[in-house]
Design a protein around this motif. Structure first.
Motif, PDB file in Angstrom:
ATOM      1  N   GLU A   1      60.254  84.350  19.873  1.00 24.04           N
ATOM      2  CA  GLU A   1      61.448  84.232  20.715  1.00 24.04           C
ATOM      3  C   GLU A   1      62.682  84.772  19.996  1.00 24.04           C
ATOM      4  N   LEU A   2      62.800  84.460  18.715  1.00 27.85           N
ATOM      5  CA  LEU A   2      63.959  84.911  17.956  1.00 27.85           C
ATOM      6  C   LEU A   2      63.931  86.423  17.745  1.00 27.85           C
ATOM      7  N   LEU A   3      62.748  86.960  17.509  1.00 23.68           N
ATOM      8  CA  LEU A   3      62.620  88.405  17.391  1.00 23.68           C
ATOM      9  C   LEU A   3      62.956  89.072  18.717  1.00 23.68           C
ATOM     10  N   MET A   4      62.514  88.470  19.818  1.00 28.68           N
ATOM     11  CA  MET A   4      62.855  88.989  21.142  1.00 28.68           C
ATOM     12  C   MET A   4      64.365  88.956  21.351  1.00 28.68           C
TER      13      MET A   4
ATOM     14  N   ALA B   1      68.914  83.929  26.373  1.00 25.40           N
ATOM     15  CA  ALA B   1      67.810  83.065  26.803  1.00 25.40           C
ATOM     16  C   ALA B   1      66.750  82.941  25.715  1.00 25.40           C
ATOM     17  N   ALA B   2      66.383  84.062  25.095  1.00 25.97           N
ATOM     18  CA  ALA B   2      65.371  84.030  24.040  1.00 25.97           C
ATOM     19  C   ALA B   2      65.874  83.259  22.816  1.00 25.97           C
ATOM     20  N   ALA B   3      67.147  83.435  22.469  1.00 30.90           N
ATOM     21  CA  ALA B   3      67.714  82.704  21.321  1.00 30.90           C
ATOM     22  C   ALA B   3      67.704  81.198  21.592  1.00 30.90           C
ATOM     23  N   ARG B   4      68.045  80.806  22.809  1.00 23.78           N
ATOM     24  CA  ARG B   4      68.018  79.371  23.160  1.00 23.78           C
ATOM     25  C   ARG B   4      66.595  78.820  23.082  1.00 23.78           C
ATOM     26  N   ARG B   5      65.621  79.581  23.588  1.00 24.95           N
ATOM     27  CA  ARG B   5      64.228  79.115  23.520  1.00 24.95           C
ATOM     28  C   ARG B   5      63.766  79.012  22.067  1.00 24.95           C
ATOM     29  N   GLY B   6      64.120  79.995  21.259  1.00 20.11           N
ATOM     30  CA  GLY B   6      63.743  79.955  19.850  1.00 20.11           C
ATOM     31  C   GLY B   6      64.369  78.782  19.124  1.00 20.11           C
ATOM     32  N   LEU B   7      65.620  78.522  19.421  1.00 19.13           N
ATOM     33  CA  LEU B   7      66.315  77.392  18.797  1.00 19.13           C
ATOM     34  C   LEU B   7      65.705  76.070  19.246  1.00 19.13           C
ATOM     35  N   ALA B   8      65.353  75.976  20.529  1.00 19.70           N
ATOM     36  CA  ALA B   8      64.732  74.749  21.038  1.00 19.70           C
ATOM     37  C   ALA B   8      63.362  74.522  20.401  1.00 19.70           C
ATOM     38  N   ALA B   9      62.637  75.608  20.135  1.00 18.83           N
ATOM     39  CA  ALA B   9      61.302  75.492  19.541  1.00 18.83           C
ATOM     40  C   ALA B   9      61.352  75.186  18.044  1.00 18.83           C
ATOM     41  N   ALA B  10      62.464  75.533  17.400  1.00 21.73           N
ATOM     42  CA  ALA B  10      62.577  75.329  15.942  1.00 21.73           C
ATOM     43  C   ALA B  10      63.982  74.861  15.580  1.00 21.73           C
ATOM     44  N   PRO B  11      64.363  73.668  16.021  1.00 23.30           N
ATOM     45  CA  PRO B  11      65.740  73.206  15.782  1.00 23.30           C
ATOM     46  C   PRO B  11      66.083  72.963  14.314  1.00 23.30           C
ATOM     47  N   GLN B  12      65.080  72.872  13.453  1.00 19.67           N
ATOM     48  CA  GLN B  12      65.328  72.663  12.026  1.00 19.67           C
ATOM     49  C   GLN B  12      65.236  73.955  11.224  1.00 19.67           C
ATOM     50  N   SER B  13      65.215  75.086  11.917  1.00 19.50           N
ATOM     51  CA  SER B  13      65.108  76.380  11.252  1.00 19.50           C
ATOM     52  C   SER B  13      66.486  77.008  11.058  1.00 19.50           C
TER      53      SER B  13
ATOM     54  N   ALA C   1      67.029  80.021  10.255  1.00 15.14           N
ATOM     55  CA  ALA C   1      66.962  81.344  10.873  1.00 15.14           C
ATOM     56  C   ALA C   1      67.230  81.268  12.368  1.00 15.14           C
ATOM     57  N   ALA C   2      66.744  80.229  13.028  1.00 14.96           N
ATOM     58  CA  ALA C   2      66.976  80.071  14.472  1.00 14.96           C
ATOM     59  C   ALA C   2      68.465  79.900  14.757  1.00 14.96           C
ATOM     60  N   HIS C   3      69.134  79.121  13.936  1.00 12.24           N
ATOM     61  CA  HIS C   3      70.582  78.917  14.121  1.00 12.24           C
ATOM     62  C   HIS C   3      71.344  80.206  13.820  1.00 12.24           C
ATOM     63  N   TYR C   4      70.870  80.969  12.861  1.00  8.61           N
ATOM     64  CA  TYR C   4      71.505  82.243  12.518  1.00  8.61           C
ATOM     65  C   TYR C   4      71.385  83.245  13.669  1.00  8.61           C
ATOM     66  N   VAL C   5      70.196  83.381  14.226  1.00 13.93           N
ATOM     67  CA  VAL C   5      70.004  84.295  15.358  1.00 13.93           C
ATOM     68  C   VAL C   5      70.867  83.847  16.531  1.00 13.93           C
ATOM     69  N   HIS C   6      70.913  82.552  16.771  1.00 12.92           N
ATOM     70  CA  HIS C   6      71.772  82.022  17.843  1.00 12.92           C
ATOM     71  C   HIS C   6      73.228  82.412  17.589  1.00 12.92           C
TER      72      HIS C   6
END
Length: 137
Positions: free
Chosen positions: A31-34, A49-61, A63-68
């Motif tokens: 999701e984050l790559l997308m 949308a993809a950033a939100r899904r990635g963040l929801a799937a990995a809230p402790q990451s 990298a997810a917060h960075y992509v967001h």
């Protein structure tokens, strides 16, 4: 995901997006790559949308917060970007996660910390001026 990453690195974003769409699911890294590929294509709605899904799937990451944060900056949501970067830094400061975050994202802890400094964000919650430029890594 490795092939998606290679295609994105070569600037073949449409092909990377098509391939990534085939493998999306509960995988936060996909999701984050997308999100990064869609951002590079200028499809900010899909990137958000993809950033939100990635963040929801990995809230402790971190990298997810960075992509967001990258996507928030692209849409002019600087305050949200700062919050995401602040959270990413806090996670980096409190986890044992190594310097490399996400095999196919190729985001490193130093890159997140540098982006936070550019925006004047520290783990103490201070914010200032600056900016980062999102790109597939």
């Amino acid at each position: 995901l490795a092939r998606v990453r290679r295609l994105a690195d070569l600037g073949l974003f449409e092909e990377a997006r098509r391939l990534c769409e085939q493998i999306l699911g509960p995988d936060a890294e996909a999701e984050l790559l997308m999100a990064l590929v869609c951002q590079a294509l200028g499809d900010i709605g899909a990137a958000e949308a993809a950033a939100r899904r990635g963040l929801a799937a990995a809230p402790q990451s971190p990298a997810a917060h960075y992509v967001h944060a990258i996507i928030c900056l692209r849409t002019g949501l600087t305050a949200q970007a700062r919050r995401s970067l602040r959270h990413a830094i806090e996670l980096l400061d409190t986890t044992e996660e190594g310097g490399h975050l996400g095999t196919h994202l190729a985001i490193e802890a130093g890159e997140i910390r540098q982006a936070a400094r550019r925006l004047g964000v520290g783990s103490t919650g201070q914010a200032g001026a600056g900016g980062i430029h999102g790109r597939p890594h």
